[in-house]
Every structure is written in C-alpha cells, then in structure tokens.
Design a protein around this motif. Structure first.
Motif, mmCIF file in Angstrom:
data_model
loop_
_atom_site.group_PDB
_atom_site.id
_atom_site.type_symbol
_atom_site.label_atom_id
_atom_site.label_comp_id
_atom_site.label_asym_id
_atom_site.label_seq_id
_atom_site.Cartn_x
_atom_site.Cartn_y
_atom_site.Cartn_z
ATOM 1 N N UNK A 9 0.830 -1.202 0.000
ATOM 2 C CA UNK A 9 0.000 0.000 0.000
ATOM 3 C C UNK A 9 0.872 1.263 0.000
ATOM 4 N N UNK A 10 1.939 1.250 0.770
ATOM 5 C CA UNK A 10 2.861 2.393 0.829
ATOM 6 C C UNK A 10 3.489 2.646 -0.529
ATOM 7 N N UNK A 11 3.979 1.588 -1.168
ATOM 8 C CA UNK A 11 4.593 1.720 -2.490
ATOM 9 C C UNK A 11 3.557 2.202 -3.503
ATOM 10 N N UNK A 12 2.370 1.620 -3.463
ATOM 11 C CA UNK A 12 1.319 2.005 -4.406
ATOM 12 C C UNK A 12 0.921 3.462 -4.268
ATOM 13 N N UNK A 13 0.752 3.907 -3.046
ATOM 14 C CA UNK A 13 0.359 5.300 -2.797
ATOM 15 C C UNK A 13 1.447 6.266 -3.261
ATOM 16 N N UNK A 14 2.690 5.949 -2.946
ATOM 17 C CA UNK A 14 3.806 6.812 -3.353
ATOM 18 C C UNK A 14 3.976 6.816 -4.872
ATOM 19 N N UNK A 15 3.815 5.655 -5.490
ATOM 20 C CA UNK A 15 3.947 5.577 -6.950
ATOM 21 C C UNK A 15 2.851 6.390 -7.626
ATOM 22 N N UNK A 16 1.631 6.278 -7.139
ATOM 23 C CA UNK A 16 0.519 7.045 -7.721
ATOM 24 C C UNK A 16 0.776 8.543 -7.581
ATOM 25 N N UNK A 17 1.184 8.979 -6.398
ATOM 26 C CA UNK A 17 1.439 10.408 -6.180
ATOM 27 C C UNK A 17 2.547 10.911 -7.105
#
Length: 139
Positions: A9-17
């Motif tokens: 979730x952390x990686x996904x959120x950072x990648x999206x941002x």
C-alpha cells in the motif's frame, strides 16, 4: 506467503502520487517500466509488490528516491515538499495513447490511417484557405 499489505500500500500510494505529479498516465508508466497496464494498476492499488528490478525502474521513471517509495522517509521531510524536478516537455497523454495504438497496427492498417490523417489535414487547411499538402508518399 501472505502479501505485506502495509508495504504494498505504501509503495502504491507513493507511486501514484509521483505519477500524477509527473503528469503521466498509468499506461505511460507501465509501458516505460515494462509492465502490463493492469499489473501496474494493481501495484498502485497496493495489490502487489514489485520485483527489485521493477522497483528500480519505477524510481528512475517516476523520479522518486527509493526511500520515499518504500516509505522509509517521512513525507514532510522528503521530496514531496520540494518543487517537482524539471521534465522534458512531453506530448499530451492523448497523443501518447494514440502513438501506442498506432504501433500495434499492421502495415496496411497504418497506411490507411496515414491516408485518413492526411485527408483530414487537407480538409482543415482548405477550409482555412491555406494550401493543402501534396498527396502522401507511397511507402
């Protein structure tokens, strides 16, 4: 083996941002990283973890430090608070999408599309009272 949801979730959120900040579509990033768009979408939603080579490519393409992508650096102390790095001017997302589609055409389909595009351009130029380009060159 259970998926570490927190990290995914952390990686996904950072990648999206980072992707949104870079004005890229999921399809743009997926193509540059070498993933199917659906797989990249699942990564952004926190449904999977990237391999180490994919993680490295994501950092390069999204211009995001790995410690930020992995959630090791708190957001208030990192690159999110800084101005986005200058990116070379890119075509709008619609153009990039069209180019990806055109690359999938067979040669005969590509020639037909080229004729249609040339015809549309000629029509527009004629309506504007400007000289139209000559006929398309045969390939």
């Amino acid at each position: 083996m259970a998926l570490p949801r927190g990290l995914a979730s952390t990686i996904g959120t950072a990648a999206r941002a980072a992707r949104v900040r870079a004005n890229l579509t999921q399809e743009d990033v997926a193509e540059r990283v070498g993933l199917a768009t659906e797989v990249y979408g699942r990564l952004e939603r926190g449904g999977m973890l990237p391999s180490v080579p994919t993680l490295k490519k994501l950092c390069e393409i999204l211009r995001i430090p790995s410690d930020v992508l992995l959630g090791l650096t708190p957001a208030q102390e990192n690159f999110w608070t800084k101005e986005a790095p200058a990116r070379p001017t890119e075509e709008p997302a619609e153009i990039r999408r069209l180019v990806r589609t055109v690359k999938k055409l067979e040669p005969a389909e590509f020639r037909l599309l080229s004729l249609i595009a040339t015809g549309l351009l000629r029509l527009r130029l004629m309506r504007q009272g400007r000289p139209a380009p000559g006929p398309p060159r045969p390939s």
